[in-house]
Design an enzyme around this catalytic site. Structure first.
Site, PDB file in Angstrom:
ATOM      1  N   GLU A  89       0.824  -1.211   0.000  1.00  9.59           N
ATOM      2  CA  GLU A  89       0.000   0.000   0.000  1.00  9.59           C
ATOM      3  C   GLU A  89       0.862   1.266   0.000  1.00  9.59           C
ATOM      4  O   GLU A  89       2.021   1.238   0.375  1.00  9.59           O
ATOM      5  CB  GLU A  89      -0.888   0.016   1.257  1.00  9.59           C
ATOM      6  CG  GLU A  89      -2.354  -0.264   0.998  1.00  9.59           C
ATOM      7  CD  GLU A  89      -3.092   0.838   0.225  1.00  9.59           C
ATOM      8  OE1 GLU A  89      -2.471   1.606  -0.542  1.00  9.59           O
ATOM      9  OE2 GLU A  89      -4.318   0.920   0.384  1.00  9.59           O
ATOM     10  N   ASP A  90       0.254   2.352  -0.414  1.00  9.40           N
ATOM     11  CA  ASP A  90       0.935   3.640  -0.369  1.00  9.40           C
ATOM     12  C   ASP A  90       0.881   4.213   1.048  1.00  9.40           C
ATOM     13  O   ASP A  90       1.894   4.603   1.612  1.00  9.40           O
ATOM     14  CB  ASP A  90       0.324   4.625  -1.378  1.00  9.40           C
ATOM     15  CG  ASP A  90      -1.197   4.698  -1.328  1.00  9.40           C
ATOM     16  OD1 ASP A  90      -1.823   3.998  -0.485  1.00  9.40           O
ATOM     17  OD2 ASP A  90      -1.784   5.432  -2.139  1.00  9.40           O
ATOM     18  N   ASP A  94      -4.296   5.054   6.538  1.00  4.74           N
ATOM     19  CA  ASP A  94      -4.834   6.168   7.327  1.00  4.74           C
ATOM     20  C   ASP A  94      -5.843   5.607   8.323  1.00  4.74           C
ATOM     21  O   ASP A  94      -5.478   5.198   9.417  1.00  4.74           O
ATOM     22  CB  ASP A  94      -5.437   7.187   6.356  1.00  4.74           C
ATOM     23  CG  ASP A  94      -5.958   8.432   7.063  1.00  4.74           C
ATOM     24  OD1 ASP A  94      -5.592   8.650   8.230  1.00  4.74           O
ATOM     25  OD2 ASP A  94      -6.734   9.183   6.452  1.00  4.74           O
ATOM     26  N   PHE A 137      -2.609  16.018   4.965  1.00 10.68           N
ATOM     27  CA  PHE A 137      -2.760  15.515   3.603  1.00 10.68           C
ATOM     28  C   PHE A 137      -1.456  15.680   2.829  1.00 10.68           C
ATOM     29  O   PHE A 137      -0.883  16.757   2.775  1.00 10.68           O
ATOM     30  CB  PHE A 137      -3.913  16.202   2.878  1.00 10.68           C
ATOM     31  CG  PHE A 137      -4.431  15.356   1.755  1.00 10.68           C
ATOM     32  CD1 PHE A 137      -5.228  14.246   2.017  1.00 10.68           C
ATOM     33  CD2 PHE A 137      -4.086  15.636   0.442  1.00 10.68           C
ATOM     34  CE1 PHE A 137      -5.685  13.430   0.987  1.00 10.68           C
ATOM     35  CE2 PHE A 137      -4.542  14.827  -0.599  1.00 10.68           C
ATOM     36  CZ  PHE A 137      -5.339  13.729  -0.324  1.00 10.68           C
ATOM     37  N   ARG A 189       0.792  12.088  -8.531  1.00 14.24           N
ATOM     38  CA  ARG A 189       1.272  10.734  -8.213  1.00 14.24           C
ATOM     39  C   ARG A 189       2.707  10.545  -8.695  1.00 14.24           C
ATOM     40  O   ARG A 189       3.443   9.694  -8.194  1.00 14.24           O
ATOM     41  CB  ARG A 189       0.392   9.678  -8.891  1.00 14.24           C
ATOM     42  CG  ARG A 189      -1.033   9.618  -8.376  1.00 14.24           C
ATOM     43  CD  ARG A 189      -1.729   8.389  -8.934  1.00 14.24           C
ATOM     44  NE  ARG A 189      -3.167   8.411  -8.794  1.00 14.24           N
ATOM     45  CZ  ARG A 189      -3.824   8.015  -7.711  1.00 14.24           C
ATOM     46  NH1 ARG A 189      -3.166   7.596  -6.648  1.00 14.24           N
ATOM     47  NH2 ARG A 189      -5.143   8.059  -7.676  1.00 14.24           N
TER      48      ARG A 189
HETATM   49  P1  IMP Z   1      -7.737   4.184   4.637  1.00 17.64           P
HETATM   50  O1  IMP Z   1      -6.554   3.650   5.410  1.00 17.64           O
HETATM   51  O2  IMP Z   1      -8.825   3.169   4.415  1.00 17.64           O
HETATM   52  O3  IMP Z   1      -8.252   5.481   5.228  1.00 17.64           O
HETATM   53  O4  IMP Z   1      -7.345   4.530   3.161  1.00 17.64           O
HETATM   54  C1  IMP Z   1      -6.096   4.887   2.786  1.00 17.64           C
HETATM   55  C2  IMP Z   1      -6.224   5.429   1.388  1.00 17.64           C
HETATM   56  O5  IMP Z   1      -6.664   6.780   1.433  1.00 17.64           O
HETATM   57  C3  IMP Z   1      -4.889   5.429   0.697  1.00 17.64           C
HETATM   58  O6  IMP Z   1      -4.667   4.258  -0.033  1.00 17.64           O
HETATM   59  C4  IMP Z   1      -4.961   6.676  -0.148  1.00 17.64           C
HETATM   60  O7  IMP Z   1      -5.525   6.369  -1.395  1.00 17.64           O
HETATM   61  C5  IMP Z   1      -5.889   7.596   0.608  1.00 17.64           C
HETATM   62  N1  IMP Z   1      -5.147   8.565   1.447  1.00 17.64           N
HETATM   63  C6  IMP Z   1      -5.053   8.590   2.789  1.00 17.64           C
HETATM   64  N2  IMP Z   1      -4.304   9.616   3.212  1.00 17.64           N
HETATM   65  C7  IMP Z   1      -3.893  10.275   2.092  1.00 17.64           C
HETATM   66  C8  IMP Z   1      -3.067  11.448   1.872  1.00 17.64           C
HETATM   67  O8  IMP Z   1      -2.550  12.107   2.787  1.00 17.64           O
HETATM   68  N3  IMP Z   1      -2.878  11.792   0.572  1.00 17.64           N
HETATM   69  C9  IMP Z   1      -3.410  11.112  -0.473  1.00 17.64           C
HETATM   70  N4  IMP Z   1      -4.181  10.010  -0.311  1.00 17.64           N
HETATM   71  C10 IMP Z   1      -4.432   9.599   0.964  1.00 17.64           C
HETATM   72 MG    MG Z   2      -4.648   3.780  -1.949  1.00 14.40          MG
END
Ligand code: IMP
Ligand code: MG
Length: 175
Positions: free
Chosen positions: A100-101, A104, A153, A166
């Site tokens: 994963e990138d 959050d 963010f 990206r």
């Molecule tokens: P979560 O953990 O289900 O909230 O989702 C994480 C996803 O939200 C990541 O894979 C990103 O696509 C997006 N995301 C969360 N934080 C950021 C950020 O700071 N910048 C850009 N995308 C984010």
């Molecule tokens: Mg993502």
């Protein structure tokens, strides 16, 4: 391009990303020696990290991508996950590592981990380039983390705002 956003505030530099990916690749090479490593990148944010990481792992691995959409606004996820592109191949008996990138809230990965676990892999672990522990809504921990980042963010190295940036080779705050 992108006059709307200032992305010149470097949080993690290109060199820092590269050095950390080298370390993570070496660690995974040790940890998965003799196993059937199967990397699963989550589109689209994991693409640069996946491409760099896989070349630093010195093992005969397999890889595939999945695409999921989590409903919500541009900057907040809701926890409802829809699978847009599933795996092309079977992961039964494989040692899956989800790439994963950023994690959050953890909602996307909590869902995905369970979904993949139901397909009979030998193991399912997570690696994320970035971790925002303070954003967590579910109890999920990544097995490998590139960098912990504050609950702000950020963009670059796969992460987008409005689908842009990206391709930045570094990670920046968004102002
Ligand atoms: P979560 O953990 O289900 O909230 O989702 C994480 C996803 O939200 C990541 O894979 C990103 O696509 C997006 N995301 C969360 N934080 C950021 C950020 O700071 N910048 C850009 N995308 C984010
Ligand atoms: Mg993502």
């Amino acid at each position: 391009m992108g006059e709307k956003y200032d992305v010149s505030n470097v949080l993690i530099s290109e060199q820092q990303l590269k050095d950390r990916v080298d370390e993570l690749g070496a660690q995974i090479t040790l940890d998965y020696y003799g196993k059937d490593l199967f990397l699963i990148g989550i589109l689209k944010g994991s693409v640069p990290f996946m491409a760099d990481l896989m070349r630093r792992i010195d093992l005969p691995l397999e890889m595939d991508f999945m695409s999921v959409s989590s409903y919500g606004s541009a900057t907040k996820s809701s926890g409802v996950v829809q699978i847009i592109k599933d795996l092309d191949s079977d992961i039964k008996g494989k040692d899956v590592l989800i790439v994963e990138d950023v994690i959050d809230t953890g909602l996307t990965l909590a869902y995905l981990k369970e979904y993949l676990q139901s397909r009979g892999p030998a193991s399912v672990k997570l690696i994320t380039m970035l971790d925002k522990p303070s954003g967590r809504k579910v109890d999920i921990k990544s097995d490998y983390v590139g960098f912990e980042v504050p609950d702000k963010f950020i963009v670059g190295y796969g992460l987008d705002v409005d689908q842009k940036f990206r391709n930045l080779p570094y990670i920046s705050w968004v102002k």
